[in-house]
Design a protein around this motif. Sequence first.
Motif, PDB file in Angstrom:
ATOM      1  N   LEU A  14     -43.763   3.889  50.430  1.00  0.00           N
ATOM      2  CA  LEU A  14     -43.093   2.931  49.575  1.00  0.00           C
ATOM      3  C   LEU A  14     -41.891   3.546  49.438  1.00  0.00           C
ATOM      4  O   LEU A  14     -40.673   3.124  49.419  1.00  0.00           O
ATOM      5  CB  LEU A  14     -43.585   2.263  48.427  1.00  0.00           C
ATOM      6  CG  LEU A  14     -45.114   1.761  48.287  1.00  0.00           C
ATOM      7  CD1 LEU A  14     -45.516   1.481  47.209  1.00  0.00           C
ATOM      8  CD2 LEU A  14     -44.827  -0.002  48.954  1.00  0.00           C
ATOM      9  N   THR A  90     -36.786 -14.679  45.352  1.00  0.00           N
ATOM     10  CA  THR A  90     -37.020 -14.418  45.958  1.00  0.00           C
ATOM     11  C   THR A  90     -38.276 -13.971  46.726  1.00  0.00           C
ATOM     12  O   THR A  90     -39.232 -13.996  47.786  1.00  0.00           O
ATOM     13  CB  THR A  90     -36.176 -13.209  47.112  1.00  0.00           C
ATOM     14  OG1 THR A  90     -36.200 -12.031  46.253  1.00  0.00           O
ATOM     15  CG2 THR A  90     -34.849 -13.551  46.821  1.00  0.00           C
ATOM     16  N   LYS A  91     -39.247 -13.487  45.331  1.00  0.00           N
ATOM     17  CA  LYS A  91     -40.699 -13.172  45.368  1.00  0.00           C
ATOM     18  C   LYS A  91     -40.725 -11.099  46.442  1.00  0.00           C
ATOM     19  O   LYS A  91     -41.272 -11.525  47.047  1.00  0.00           O
ATOM     20  CB  LYS A  91     -41.988 -14.074  45.948  1.00  0.00           C
ATOM     21  CG  LYS A  91     -41.620 -15.550  44.405  1.00  0.00           C
ATOM     22  CD  LYS A  91     -43.059 -14.859  44.207  1.00  0.00           C
ATOM     23  CE  LYS A  91     -42.703 -15.978  42.542  1.00  0.00           C
ATOM     24  NZ  LYS A  91     -42.092 -16.086  41.753  1.00  0.00           N
ATOM     25  N   GLU A  92     -39.034 -11.199  46.642  1.00  0.00           N
ATOM     26  CA  GLU A  92     -39.958  -9.960  47.973  1.00  0.00           C
ATOM     27  C   GLU A  92     -41.116  -8.822  47.428  1.00  0.00           C
ATOM     28  O   GLU A  92     -41.445  -8.314  48.200  1.00  0.00           O
ATOM     29  CB  GLU A  92     -38.822  -9.286  47.876  1.00  0.00           C
ATOM     30  CG  GLU A  92     -37.581 -10.208  48.962  1.00  0.00           C
ATOM     31  CD  GLU A  92     -35.931  -8.920  49.196  1.00  0.00           C
ATOM     32  OE1 GLU A  92     -36.225  -8.823  49.499  1.00  0.00           O
ATOM     33  OE2 GLU A  92     -35.274 -10.249  47.510  1.00  0.00           O
ATOM     34  N   GLU A  94     -44.223  -9.096  46.068  1.00  0.00           N
ATOM     35  CA  GLU A  94     -45.253  -9.652  46.952  1.00  0.00           C
ATOM     36  C   GLU A  94     -45.502  -8.851  48.490  1.00  0.00           C
ATOM     37  O   GLU A  94     -46.732  -8.260  48.335  1.00  0.00           O
ATOM     38  CB  GLU A  94     -45.544 -10.772  47.354  1.00  0.00           C
ATOM     39  CG  GLU A  94     -45.048 -11.696  46.506  1.00  0.00           C
ATOM     40  CD  GLU A  94     -45.532 -12.880  45.862  1.00  0.00           C
ATOM     41  OE1 GLU A  94     -46.370 -13.139  46.756  1.00  0.00           O
ATOM     42  OE2 GLU A  94     -45.901 -13.558  45.004  1.00  0.00           O
ATOM     43  N   ASP A  95     -44.398  -8.275  49.313  1.00  0.00           N
ATOM     44  CA  ASP A  95     -45.051  -7.372  50.281  1.00  0.00           C
ATOM     45  C   ASP A  95     -46.096  -5.794  49.669  1.00  0.00           C
ATOM     46  O   ASP A  95     -46.107  -5.249  50.321  1.00  0.00           O
ATOM     47  CB  ASP A  95     -42.982  -7.815  51.007  1.00  0.00           C
ATOM     48  CG  ASP A  95     -43.634  -6.210  51.950  1.00  0.00           C
ATOM     49  OD1 ASP A  95     -42.503  -5.171  51.969  1.00  0.00           O
ATOM     50  OD2 ASP A  95     -44.173  -6.053  52.809  1.00  0.00           O
ATOM     51  N   ARG A  96     -44.674  -5.687  48.651  1.00  0.00           N
ATOM     52  CA  ARG A  96     -45.553  -4.012  48.460  1.00  0.00           C
ATOM     53  C   ARG A  96     -46.437  -4.076  47.560  1.00  0.00           C
ATOM     54  O   ARG A  96     -47.542  -3.495  47.719  1.00  0.00           O
ATOM     55  CB  ARG A  96     -44.292  -3.537  47.889  1.00  0.00           C
ATOM     56  CG  ARG A  96     -43.396  -2.853  48.930  1.00  0.00           C
ATOM     57  CD  ARG A  96     -41.769  -2.750  48.240  1.00  0.00           C
ATOM     58  NE  ARG A  96     -41.533  -3.969  48.823  1.00  0.00           N
ATOM     59  CZ  ARG A  96     -40.273  -4.455  48.546  1.00  0.00           C
ATOM     60  NH1 ARG A  96     -39.376  -3.554  47.186  1.00  0.00           N
ATOM     61  NH2 ARG A  96     -39.782  -5.700  49.062  1.00  0.00           N
ATOM     62  N   LEU A  97     -47.123  -5.725  46.713  1.00  0.00           N
ATOM     63  CA  LEU A  97     -47.817  -5.492  45.549  1.00  0.00           C
ATOM     64  C   LEU A  97     -49.100  -5.964  46.417  1.00  0.00           C
ATOM     65  O   LEU A  97     -50.160  -5.803  45.802  1.00  0.00           O
ATOM     66  CB  LEU A  97     -47.750  -7.070  44.739  1.00  0.00           C
ATOM     67  CG  LEU A  97     -46.713  -6.656  43.461  1.00  0.00           C
ATOM     68  CD1 LEU A  97     -46.607  -8.060  43.388  1.00  0.00           C
ATOM     69  CD2 LEU A  97     -47.084  -5.872  43.194  1.00  0.00           C
ATOM     70  N   LEU A  98     -49.338  -5.948  47.778  1.00  0.00           N
ATOM     71  CA  LEU A  98     -49.941  -6.362  48.598  1.00  0.00           C
ATOM     72  C   LEU A  98     -50.467  -5.128  49.547  1.00  0.00           C
ATOM     73  O   LEU A  98     -51.936  -4.913  49.886  1.00  0.00           O
ATOM     74  CB  LEU A  98     -50.067  -7.569  49.582  1.00  0.00           C
ATOM     75  CG  LEU A  98     -49.518  -8.810  49.509  1.00  0.00           C
ATOM     76  CD1 LEU A  98     -49.345  -9.641  50.875  1.00  0.00           C
ATOM     77  CD2 LEU A  98     -51.322  -9.148  48.846  1.00  0.00           C
ATOM     78  N   ALA A  99     -50.009  -4.128  48.606  1.00  0.00           N
ATOM     79  CA  ALA A  99     -50.679  -2.564  49.812  1.00  0.00           C
ATOM     80  C   ALA A  99     -51.523  -1.939  48.870  1.00  0.00           C
ATOM     81  O   ALA A  99     -51.888  -2.286  47.740  1.00  0.00           O
ATOM     82  CB  ALA A  99     -48.928  -1.517  49.059  1.00  0.00           C
ATOM     83  N   PRO A 100     -52.599  -1.423  49.583  1.00  0.00           N
ATOM     84  CA  PRO A 100     -53.368  -0.972  48.785  1.00  0.00           C
ATOM     85  C   PRO A 100     -53.955   0.467  48.338  1.00  0.00           C
ATOM     86  O   PRO A 100     -54.494   1.569  48.041  1.00  0.00           O
ATOM     87  CB  PRO A 100     -54.531  -0.973  50.512  1.00  0.00           C
ATOM     88  CG  PRO A 100     -53.868  -0.120  50.736  1.00  0.00           C
ATOM     89  CD  PRO A 100     -52.513  -0.909  50.992  1.00  0.00           C
ATOM     90  N   ALA A 259     -46.386  -8.948  37.686  1.00  0.00           N
ATOM     91  CA  ALA A 259     -46.825  -9.079  39.503  1.00  0.00           C
ATOM     92  C   ALA A 259     -48.777  -9.547  39.281  1.00  0.00           C
ATOM     93  O   ALA A 259     -48.884 -10.391  40.456  1.00  0.00           O
ATOM     94  CB  ALA A 259     -47.404  -7.044  39.341  1.00  0.00           C
TER      95      ALA A 259
END
Lengths: 261, 327
Positions: A14, A90-92, A94-100, A259
Amino acid sequence: MSERVPYWRIFAALLMRDVTVARREIGYFLVRTTLQPLLFVLIFGLIMPRMGIVGRAYTTTMLPGILALSLALSAVQAVSLPMVQEFGWTKEIEDRLLAPIANQLVAVEKIVAGAMQGIVASIFVLPIARLIMGPIPGLTFRNVGMLMIMTILSGLAFSAIGLFIGTAIAPQQIGLMFSVIIAPMIMFGCTYYPWRGLDAVPVMKWLVLIDPLVYVSEGLRSALTPAVPHMPEPAIIAALLALAALFTYLGLRSFMKRAMS
Amino acid sequence: MIRASMSAIQTRGLRKVYDPPPTRRGAQKLPPVVAVDSLDLEIGDGEFFGLLGPNGAGKTTTIGILTTRVWATSGEAFVAGISVNADPAGVRRRIGVVPQRPNPDRSLSAFENLVFHATYFGITAAQARRRAGELLERLGLAEKKDAKVDQLSGGQQQRLMIGRALSHDPQVLFLDEPTVGLDPQARLALWDILRDLHRQGRTIVMTTHYMEEADQLCDRLGIVDHGKLLALDTPQQLKIQAPGDTIVEVTFDAPAEALVSEASRVEGTTKAEARGNDLCVYSGRGGETIPLLIAIGEGHGMSVRDIHLSRPSLETLFISLTGRKLE
């Protein structure tokens, strides 16, 4: 992918993303965050001393303040502006909120990246300011340890403030925030004058203590120009730690509210 | 780690209630919004499952809970046997998510979007780059590799989102209304990609409000409305369950309520109801009833504005279950 991945590796990935993006936009970023402090250096550090309106020694007082301003403004903006955008239309994010990884660590990573950008900005401003102002009496780089503590804590505190602002304030109010919060913060932040100088205005001396920027200015003063009277170091460090902790807590809380629903 | 049985997805009594939107002081307080209501669902490994329902039916909220982005108010949900409440990171490791509206990282190129996303899952940079190249190739985006995402069309962005969702090779793929806003050609291209992924044995969960899409792609369909599961079966079985009648819908220029009792006496009618100005008649005699229905209306001094016939299909089933249309 189903094996558990150590959190630090995800955190590093990240951070790598933010470093890559920041490096690409560094010119724009530095202009945006350091132009104002540098213009101030030009007027108050070069032109006015030549006119004899302010004394040459003023540069000694001003340099740490200017660095503090650059560091704080950069750290705040490095986090708050992307947060407003990425949580907004843009809600961009979310790409990182999906990280485990726990979502809180995504926010903590933002704080770390913002602090790094704040420190880079102050490192960028230092030689330019020195070049414009000429030799600065009393400037020393011998207190490396103290300098590092002060810059890192200041970066973290202001980056956390940026996280809070960027996630808690409505996008439409960001402009308002800069004029209502940031502008007074700069003026009362002991950037252009030392805190001890406010002995002359005792009410102000205590009132300005609510301004987080005061501790950054005084912290850099204590490290870079220790001969100028300044706030005691332990008080500065305690205040910066408290600010970093408070705003990390508030920032994480509002980040998580955005989030998860 | 809490493990359920080996179904890809399992929910028990899943419920999500949103606080009502804040009202001005003094105004009457709005009731809480029940988005998902006691949902029990089981989706098998390798299944292509569709959640079909109109906008606001609770599909996106259901996907949100399963993809760890929405807290369930109560009930349990397991993805790949892992509880979304107890181990959200463990769930995220096993799922890929294609959102309703493409949300690529706009600071990065198409290629970098895939590479960085993969590294968030602990994949090494070299491996991530190789995989990103393969995915762009497979999704027909190879020449857009270094393009900024703003330079991609809607369909290309949606394909990029599928690539991103696949970048860490997840067991379960979630797609929320993946073809909304795509032109017909891009929609068909996307269907091919999804069929391909299904053939490879991946579990796919998709929401849609397009009947045809659900019918063409899904092994099994759940029809939802107001957060409740109304029917659950294969598209073929569901079509068989559809009322054997044609739905004749006649729109009048005044409320149709007064016509219902007469309309239900028309030969071949199994059910008649009024929805505002619409008179809905389920009839075994199809179009033959139209003149009779018009005559009934005229007898009450009303004239016809529109006529619509729906043959037995998922759509008529849906209308008979929910009382409303999908699109």
